[in-house]
Design a protein around this motif. Structure first.
Motif, PDB file in Angstrom:
ATOM      1  N   ALA A 116       8.815 -27.797 -13.572  1.00  0.00           N
ATOM      2  CA  ALA A 116      10.231 -27.527 -13.358  1.00  0.00           C
ATOM      3  C   ALA A 116      10.961 -27.305 -14.676  1.00  0.00           C
ATOM      4  CB  ALA A 116      10.863 -28.681 -12.576  1.00  0.00           C
ATOM      5  N   GLN A 117      10.725 -28.177 -15.655  1.00  0.00           N
ATOM      6  CA  GLN A 117      11.407 -28.022 -16.932  1.00  0.00           C
ATOM      7  C   GLN A 117      10.995 -26.721 -17.622  1.00  0.00           C
ATOM      8  OE1 GLN A 117      12.520 -31.157 -20.153  1.00  0.00           O
ATOM      9  NE2 GLN A 117      10.468 -30.430 -20.706  1.00  0.00           N
ATOM     10  N   THR A 118       9.709 -26.409 -17.555  1.00  0.00           N
ATOM     11  CA  THR A 118       9.226 -25.183 -18.194  1.00  0.00           C
ATOM     12  C   THR A 118       9.842 -23.944 -17.557  1.00  0.00           C
ATOM     13  OG1 THR A 118       7.130 -26.278 -18.726  1.00  0.00           O
ATOM     14  CG2 THR A 118       7.166 -23.875 -18.822  1.00  0.00           C
ATOM     15  N   MET A 119       9.940 -23.939 -16.238  1.00  0.00           N
ATOM     16  CA  MET A 119      10.529 -22.778 -15.569  1.00  0.00           C
ATOM     17  C   MET A 119      12.036 -22.714 -15.797  1.00  0.00           C
ATOM     18  SD  MET A 119       7.946 -21.177 -14.528  1.00  0.00           S
ATOM     19  CE  MET A 119       8.783 -19.868 -13.621  1.00  0.00           C
ATOM     20  N   ALA A 120      12.686 -23.854 -16.002  1.00  0.00           N
ATOM     21  CA  ALA A 120      14.107 -23.836 -16.361  1.00  0.00           C
ATOM     22  C   ALA A 120      14.305 -23.234 -17.743  1.00  0.00           C
ATOM     23  CB  ALA A 120      14.680 -25.244 -16.300  1.00  0.00           C
ATOM     24  N   GLU A 121      13.382 -23.502 -18.661  1.00  0.00           N
ATOM     25  CA  GLU A 121      13.441 -22.873 -19.977  1.00  0.00           C
ATOM     26  C   GLU A 121      13.357 -21.349 -19.860  1.00  0.00           C
ATOM     27  OE1 GLU A 121      11.359 -26.139 -22.966  1.00  0.00           O
ATOM     28  OE2 GLU A 121      10.078 -24.754 -21.846  1.00  0.00           O
ATOM     29  N   ARG A 122      12.767 -20.888 -18.774  1.00  0.00           N
ATOM     30  CA  ARG A 122      12.539 -19.456 -18.576  1.00  0.00           C
ATOM     31  C   ARG A 122      13.582 -18.814 -17.661  1.00  0.00           C
ATOM     32  NH1 ARG A 122       6.656 -18.052 -19.436  1.00  0.00           N
ATOM     33  NH2 ARG A 122       5.883 -19.680 -20.843  1.00  0.00           N
ATOM     34  N   GLY A 123      14.665 -19.547 -17.386  1.00  0.00           N
ATOM     35  CA  GLY A 123      15.792 -18.925 -16.713  1.00  0.00           C
ATOM     36  C   GLY A 123      16.050 -19.304 -15.278  1.00  0.00           C
ATOM     37  N   PHE A 124      15.329 -20.288 -14.737  1.00  0.00           N
ATOM     38  CA  PHE A 124      15.489 -20.681 -13.344  1.00  0.00           C
ATOM     39  C   PHE A 124      16.164 -22.047 -13.251  1.00  0.00           C
ATOM     40  CE2 PHE A 124      11.898 -17.876 -13.708  1.00  0.00           C
ATOM     41  CZ  PHE A 124      11.972 -17.040 -12.603  1.00  0.00           C
ATOM     42  N   VAL A 125      16.971 -22.257 -12.222  1.00  0.00           N
ATOM     43  CA  VAL A 125      17.393 -23.606 -11.856  1.00  0.00           C
ATOM     44  C   VAL A 125      16.240 -24.224 -11.069  1.00  0.00           C
ATOM     45  CG1 VAL A 125      19.031 -24.998 -10.537  1.00  0.00           C
ATOM     46  CG2 VAL A 125      19.813 -22.950 -11.749  1.00  0.00           C
ATOM     47  N   THR A 126      15.816 -25.411 -11.447  1.00  0.00           N
ATOM     48  CA  THR A 126      14.637 -25.985 -10.811  1.00  0.00           C
ATOM     49  C   THR A 126      14.910 -27.419 -10.373  1.00  0.00           C
ATOM     50  OG1 THR A 126      13.716 -26.752 -12.920  1.00  0.00           O
ATOM     51  CG2 THR A 126      13.061 -24.558 -12.158  1.00  0.00           C
ATOM     52  N   LEU A 127      14.236 -27.817  -9.296  1.00  0.00           N
ATOM     53  CA  LEU A 127      14.387 -29.159  -8.740  1.00  0.00           C
ATOM     54  C   LEU A 127      13.008 -29.732  -8.453  1.00  0.00           C
ATOM     55  CD1 LEU A 127      16.052 -31.480  -7.548  1.00  0.00           C
ATOM     56  CD2 LEU A 127      16.195 -30.170  -5.405  1.00  0.00           C
ATOM     57  N   ALA A 128      12.614 -30.731  -9.254  1.00  0.00           N
ATOM     58  CA  ALA A 128      11.391 -31.493  -8.997  1.00  0.00           C
ATOM     59  C   ALA A 128      11.801 -32.785  -8.303  1.00  0.00           C
ATOM     60  CB  ALA A 128      10.651 -31.790 -10.298  1.00  0.00           C
ATOM     61  N   PHE A 129      11.108 -33.160  -7.249  1.00  0.00           N
ATOM     62  CA  PHE A 129      11.563 -34.295  -6.447  1.00  0.00           C
ATOM     63  C   PHE A 129      10.400 -35.201  -6.057  1.00  0.00           C
ATOM     64  CE2 PHE A 129      10.516 -30.751  -3.729  1.00  0.00           C
ATOM     65  CZ  PHE A 129       9.783 -31.320  -2.694  1.00  0.00           C
ATOM     66  N   ASP A 130      10.746 -36.462  -5.785  1.00  0.00           N
ATOM     67  CA  ASP A 130       9.776 -37.398  -5.239  1.00  0.00           C
ATOM     68  C   ASP A 130       9.749 -37.257  -3.727  1.00  0.00           C
ATOM     69  OD1 ASP A 130       8.950 -38.587  -7.627  1.00  0.00           O
ATOM     70  OD2 ASP A 130      10.578 -40.050  -7.587  1.00  0.00           O
ATOM     71  N   PRO A 131       8.575 -37.133  -3.108  1.00  0.00           N
ATOM     72  CA  PRO A 131       8.490 -37.073  -1.653  1.00  0.00           C
ATOM     73  C   PRO A 131       8.994 -38.365  -1.006  1.00  0.00           C
ATOM     74  CG  PRO A 131       6.427 -36.379  -2.678  1.00  0.00           C
ATOM     75  CD  PRO A 131       7.258 -36.993  -3.760  1.00  0.00           C
ATOM     76  N   SER A 132       9.315 -38.270   0.266  1.00  0.00           N
ATOM     77  CA  SER A 132       9.700 -39.453   1.031  1.00  0.00           C
ATOM     78  C   SER A 132       8.673 -40.570   0.860  1.00  0.00           C
ATOM     79  CB  SER A 132       9.799 -39.106   2.518  1.00  0.00           C
ATOM     80  OG  SER A 132      10.818 -38.157   2.754  1.00  0.00           O
ATOM     81  N   TYR A 133       9.153 -41.782   0.780  1.00  0.00           N
ATOM     82  CA  TYR A 133       8.339 -43.000   0.730  1.00  0.00           C
ATOM     83  C   TYR A 133       7.646 -43.226  -0.606  1.00  0.00           C
ATOM     84  CZ  TYR A 133       8.888 -42.346   5.772  1.00  0.00           C
ATOM     85  OH  TYR A 133       9.415 -42.132   7.017  1.00  0.00           O
ATOM     86  N   THR A 134       7.903 -42.377  -1.596  1.00  0.00           N
ATOM     87  CA  THR A 134       7.225 -42.528  -2.882  1.00  0.00           C
ATOM     88  C   THR A 134       8.214 -42.422  -4.032  1.00  0.00           C
ATOM     89  OG1 THR A 134       6.743 -40.153  -3.131  1.00  0.00           O
ATOM     90  CG2 THR A 134       5.112 -41.490  -1.955  1.00  0.00           C
ATOM     91  N   GLY A 135       7.791 -42.874  -5.203  1.00  0.00           N
ATOM     92  CA  GLY A 135       8.591 -42.761  -6.404  1.00  0.00           C
ATOM     93  C   GLY A 135       9.942 -43.418  -6.237  1.00  0.00           C
ATOM     94  N   GLU A 136      10.989 -42.684  -6.616  1.00  0.00           N
ATOM     95  CA  GLU A 136      12.352 -43.200  -6.500  1.00  0.00           C
ATOM     96  C   GLU A 136      13.023 -42.815  -5.185  1.00  0.00           C
ATOM     97  OE1 GLU A 136      13.966 -43.538 -11.032  1.00  0.00           O
ATOM     98  OE2 GLU A 136      13.909 -41.507 -10.207  1.00  0.00           O
ATOM     99  N   SER A 137      12.352 -42.020  -4.363  1.00  0.00           N
ATOM    100  CA  SER A 137      12.927 -41.624  -3.085  1.00  0.00           C
ATOM    101  C   SER A 137      12.867 -42.764  -2.078  1.00  0.00           C
ATOM    102  CB  SER A 137      12.208 -40.386  -2.530  1.00  0.00           C
ATOM    103  OG  SER A 137      12.530 -39.237  -3.298  1.00  0.00           O
ATOM    104  N   GLY A 138      13.677 -42.638  -1.023  1.00  0.00           N
ATOM    105  CA  GLY A 138      13.746 -43.675  -0.012  1.00  0.00           C
ATOM    106  C   GLY A 138      12.608 -43.600   0.982  1.00  0.00           C
ATOM    107  N   GLY A 139      12.685 -44.470   1.964  1.00  0.00           N
ATOM    108  CA  GLY A 139      11.668 -44.540   2.995  1.00  0.00           C
ATOM    109  C   GLY A 139      10.858 -45.814   2.916  1.00  0.00           C
ATOM    110  N   GLU A 140      10.597 -46.393   4.054  1.00  0.00           N
ATOM    111  CA  GLU A 140       9.840 -47.636   4.139  1.00  0.00           C
ATOM    112  C   GLU A 140       8.910 -47.559   5.323  1.00  0.00           C
ATOM    113  OE1 GLU A 140      11.029 -52.052   5.355  1.00  0.00           O
ATOM    114  OE2 GLU A 140      12.207 -51.339   3.657  1.00  0.00           O
TER     115      GLU A 140
END
Length: 368
Positions: A116-140
């Protein structure tokens, strides 16, 4: 009332159903403790976890982009947490945008964030996200996956991008890495807002969990696995919490090279992140259940006439997933094979990942 007898799987059967981290389907209940049970069930069902305010990525921060943490909800009401990257020189222009996810069992601070960061350097708005139930995203409960909900996560990321003031919502693409390559293709087949998709070093996780590597699992083995998983549900229901598999990507000696490659990424400073399932944490034992009866690439032809770019390593153990998906997809499509590359080379090796090709692909197909 008699106690149900749980069938035991032989080591060969367990190996044949291994997701790619040797212990994914070690299905016996004995000796398996819930991973971090004391800390995993104190959060609200759908709300995000506590978000880190520090730069805790495994890659350095670029001075060419602006970065911010964002939250958005999916169709099931689960709050997802993402990293939004925007080119610093964007001015007031509306730009093409990319939703980026994967690998399966990773977090946004790893490969998806790097892409995502690399493609933003190349002119795109990018969104990298944690899937449901993992990382900082919600879900139990924590660290569980679903072919349906995780496909929806990609669509929810497209929702979020399309509402952003710097994004031209008619020019949105998707990048899926590893198991999220398959999820991306499934999402794009249904979500007609997406104009182009890249699947990098992809897995079809439903094919793997139902048939094993190289489709080697027999009907008898599959039936035994489902018996085991079905009985595990009673144990989980009785305990009120799911049991977890053993820690991922620990080496004990004698593993196949691709498992060593996973360890070298997820368990060393190269790619380790404390929140990643694959970095010594684990999925729930019953995670495979929903994957085993749900082929996610049944409608891959319906991505057409929107283009697909498959990128895969020549020496990747997973290459056959991309080759099959490519064969089943309709035009326009392209399969780019990277000479000498193994599966995990396309996670983080910027001299191997063909960013120039990915950039030109999206510039062509997300043009104004």
């Amino acid at each position: 009332m008699s106690t149900p007898v749980k069938p035991e799987l032989s080591p060969d059967q367990r190996s044949s159903l291994d997701f790619g981290r040797r212990d994914l389907l070690k299905l016996t209940g004995a000796g398996v403790a819930a991973f971090g049970a004391a800390s995993l069930f104190n959060t609200a069902t759908a709300e995000a976890q506590t978000m880190s305010n520090e730069w805790d990525k495994i890659f350095p921060k670029s001075e060419k982009v602006d970065h911010e943490k964002v939250t958005f909800k999916n169709r099931y009401g689960i709050t997802l947490v993402g990293d939004l990257y925007l080119p610093k020189d964007r001015a007031n222009k509306r730009l093409p945008a990319l939703a980026v996810g994967g690998p399966f069992g990773a977090v946004k601070e790893q490969s998806s964030g790097l892409y995502a960061q690399t493609m933003a350097e190349r002119g795109f708005v990018t969104l990298a996200f944690d899937p449901s139930y993992t990382g900082e995203s919600g879900g139990e409960p924590r660290n569980v996956a679903s072919p349906d909900i995780n496909t929806e996560d990609f669509m929810a990321a497209v929702d979020s991008l399309g509402l952003h003031g710097s994004v031209d919502r008619e020019r949105i693409g998707v990048i899926g890495i590893c198991g999220w390559g398959g999820m991306a293709l499934n999402a794009v087949a249904a979500d007609k807002r997406v104009k182009a998709v890249v699947a990098s070093t992809m897995y079809d996780v439903t094919r793997l969990m139902s048939k094993g590597y190289n489709d080697s699992v027999t009907l008898e083995q599959r039936t035994q696995t489902l018996e085991q998983l079905s009985h595990q549900r009673w144990e989980d229901a009785a305990n009120g919490t799911p049991a977890y598999q053993p820690p991922y990507n620990e080496l004990k000696g004698g593993e196949a090279q691709f498992l060593v490659d996973y360890h070298d990424y997820y368990r060393t400073p190269r790619g380790y992140h404390k929140r990643a399932v694959n970095s010594g944490n684990a999925w729930t034992i019953t995670t495979p259940l929903s994957f085993m009866n749900m082929p996610i690439l049944s409608y891959i032809k319906e991505i057409s006439p929107r283009p697909i770019l498959f990128v895969h390593g020549e020496k990747a153990h997973s290459l056959y997933f991309a080759q099959t998906a490519y064969a089943n997809a309709a035009e326009p499509k392209e399969l780019m094979i990277i000479p000498g590359a193994v599966h995990t080379d396309l996670y983080d090796k910027v001299n191997v990942i063909p960013f120039d090709k990915i950039q030109s692909f999206f510039e062509q197909h997300l043009s104004a």
